[in-house]
Design an enzyme around this catalytic site. Structure first.
Site, short mmCIF file in Angstrom:
data_model
loop_
_atom_site.label_atom_id
_atom_site.label_comp_id
_atom_site.label_asym_id
_atom_site.label_seq_id
_atom_site.Cartn_x
_atom_site.Cartn_y
_atom_site.Cartn_z
N GLU A 231 43.55 47.26 43.73
CA GLU A 231 45.07 47.35 43.04
C GLU A 231 46.12 47.55 44.11
OE1 GLU A 231 44.47 46.21 40.25
OE2 GLU A 231 42.34 46.49 39.92
N TYR B 101 38.13 35.48 42.85
CA TYR B 101 38.06 36.56 43.45
C TYR B 101 37.28 36.43 44.71
CZ TYR B 101 39.48 39.30 39.36
OH TYR B 101 40.07 40.06 38.23
#
Length: 406
Positions: free
Chosen positions: A93, A179
Site C-alpha cells: 500500500e 499484480y
C-alpha cells in the site's frame, strides 16, 4: 471517511496507526517498521510526496487487504499475526504512493501499470528491510499461484495490455495477472539491464509522470526511449510483445527460487514418507510463507489420519492466520476432514476479506452438504459483511444452486 471508536498511535513523526483501542497497540507494534519502509522507498524512487503516511486498521469484515488512500491507507487486521510475516501488505500500500497515486493508470485496462509496478516496488521494499530471501519466498508463492490461476482464464485476460473493456465490469477483468505478471515483467527488465540501470529508469518514470495518468502505450514509448537504448541487445521486440500482448508467462521469464523452501519441501517429503512430523527444531522459526509452502505442496487431498496428525502437531484448525486458513480449510474439506468444518465456518463468518474466504466457500459449494453448510454460515455472516463480499458470496451460492445435479 472513517468513523468509529478510533485512537491514534504514532510510529514516527510522519506515520502512525488509527485503530480501535483494543487493537491499536498490537497494530502499531506489527507496523513499527513503516518509517523504515518509507525511507527504503524514498532511497529507490524519490521523495515521499504526500506529507504523512498513516494507516487505519478496519474491522475483519473489510473485503480487501488494503486500500491505498493517499495519506491514510485502509488496512485489514488479518495481516496482524504477531511476527511481521504479512507486513508486505503495508509495503504494497505504501508503494502505491508512487505507482497508482503519483502515476495513475489512465483506464482500467491499464491496471497493471498500477498493481504490477506496486507489487514490484513492494518486493524491493521487503528485500531492503527483511532480506532477499524473504522477498524471494513471497515472489515464488505469488508466481506459483498465478501459474495455477491462468489455467482457468481466457487467453485475452492473461495479457498485461488488456483489450478495451467496453461495458465489461473492470472487476471481472482484474486478476493476479495485473499484480504478479506485471511485477514479473519488471523483474525481467531489472535482470536484463541490472539494477544500476533499471532503478534510475523506474524513478524517472515516476518523476516524469508525477500527478498524471498514463497508459500502456505511453509506458512502452518511455521504455523504448529511456531504457532499451542503454543496452540495445538486452530485450527483443518479440520478448516485449510476449510479456505485454500474449497470454501466459513467457518461457524465458526468470523464476523465483527460495533456498528456504527447499528445506520446507524436504521436511514435507520426509513426513509423507515416514509419518514422522518435522521436528520443532526445524519448524519453530518458520514464517507464514514457509507454512504456506508446506500446505500448498501436500496435493489436492490428504488422508484424514495424516491431516489429524498435522493438526495435532501444528494446530492449523482454528488458526488466526488467514493465509494459512485459506489453504488449510479447503484442503480439509476436499479430504473429508470434517473435524475442521466448524472452525472453517467460524472463520468465514468472522472474516470478510474475499481473498481469504472465497476459496473456502468455493470448496464447500462442491457438495450438497457443503452448500447447505455454506448457506447457513452466510446467513449469519451477511449482516457483518461488506456489500462487496456479500455480492461475491451470494453469486457463488446462486451459481452452485443453479448447477445441474450429478
Amino acid at each position: 471517511i472513517a468513523a468509529g471508536d478510533l485512537v491514534f498511535e504514532p510510529i514516527s513523526p510522519r506515520s502512525g496507526v488509527w485503530a480501535e483501542p483494543a487493537m491499536v497497540n498490537k497494530a502499531a507494534k506489527e507496523f513499527e517498521d513503516t518509517e523504515k519502509m518509507i525511507g527504503a522507498a524514498e532511497k529507490l524512487y524519490g521523495e515521499y510526496r504526500w506529507g504523512r503516511y498513516d494507516m487505519l486498521v478496519l474491522p475483519p469484515s473489510f473485503p480487501f487487504g488494503g486500500m491505498e488512500n493517499p495519506r491514510l491507507t485502509f488496512a485489514t487486521p488479518t495481516v496482524i499475526v504477531g511476527d511481521k510475516s504479512l507486513v508486505s501488505l503495508v509495503a504494497h500500500e505504501l508503494a502505491h504512493s508512487w505507482s497508482g497515486n503519483l502515476v495513475t493508470n489512465a483506464s482500467w485496462k491499464d491496471i497493471w501499470l498500477n498493481e504490477g509496478f506496486t507489487t514490484y516496488v513492494q518486493a524491493r521494499i521487503t528485500e531492503a528491510l527483511y532480506g532477499q530471501e524473504a522477498a524471494e519466498m513471497e515472489r515464488e508463492i505469488d508466481q506459483t499461484d498465478l501459474l495455477n490461476e491462468v489455467k482457468d482464464m481466457s487467453p485475452a485476460d492473461q495479457a498485461l495490455a488488456l483489450p478495451p473493456l467496453n461495458e465489461r465490469d473492470p472487476d471481472d477483468a482484474l486478476s493476479q495477472v495485473a499484480y504478479v505478471k506485471g511485477a514479473w515483467f519488471l523483474q525481467f527488465l531489472e535482470q536484463r539491464f541490472g539494477r544500476e540501470v533499471f532503478d534510475p529508469f523506474l524513478r524517472g518514470w515516476f518523476d516524469d509522470h508525477a500527478f498524471q495518468s498514463a497508459n500502456t502505450d505511453q509506458f512502452v514509448e518511455y521504455l523504448k526511449k529511456n531504457l532499451l537504448p542503454k543496452n540495445p541487445t538486452a530485450v527483443s521486440d518479440a520478448e516485449l510483445h510476449a510479456w505485454l500482448e500474449e497470454p501466459g508467462i513467457p518461457s524465458f521469464a526468470p523464476k523465483a527460487r527460495s533456498r528456504g523452501f527447499a528445506v520446507v519441501d524436504t521436511a514435507r517429503i520426509a513426513w509423507l514418507g515416514s509419518e514422522q512430523l518435522p521436528s520443532n527444531q526445524v519448524t519453530s522459526q518458520w514464517t507464514t510463507q514457509e507454512w504456506v509452502r508446506f500446505i500448498d505442496g501436500l496435493g489436492k487431498t490428504v488422508p484424514v489420519a495424516k491431516l489429524e496428525q498435522l493438526d495435532k502437531g501444528y494446530h492449523f484448525t482454528g488458526t488466526p492466520n488467514g493465509e494459512i486458513a485459506m489453504r488449510w480449510y479447503p484442503l480439509a474439506i476436499r479430504s473429508g476432514y470434517t473435524q475442521a468444518q466448524p472452525a472453517a465456518g467460524e472463520f468465514i463468518q468472522k472474516v470478510g476479506r474475499r481473498k481469504l474466504i472465497l476459496p473456502i466457500y468455493a470448496e464447500l459449494l462442491k457438495t450438497p452438504e457443503g452448500l447447505a453448510f455454506a448457506k447457513e454460515v452466510f446467513a449469519k455472516a451477511k449482516p457483518g459483511y461488506h456489500p462487496i463480499t456479500t455480492a461475491s458470496v451470494a453469486d457463488m451460492i446462486a451459481k452452485a444452486e443453479a448447477a445441474p445435479k450429478p
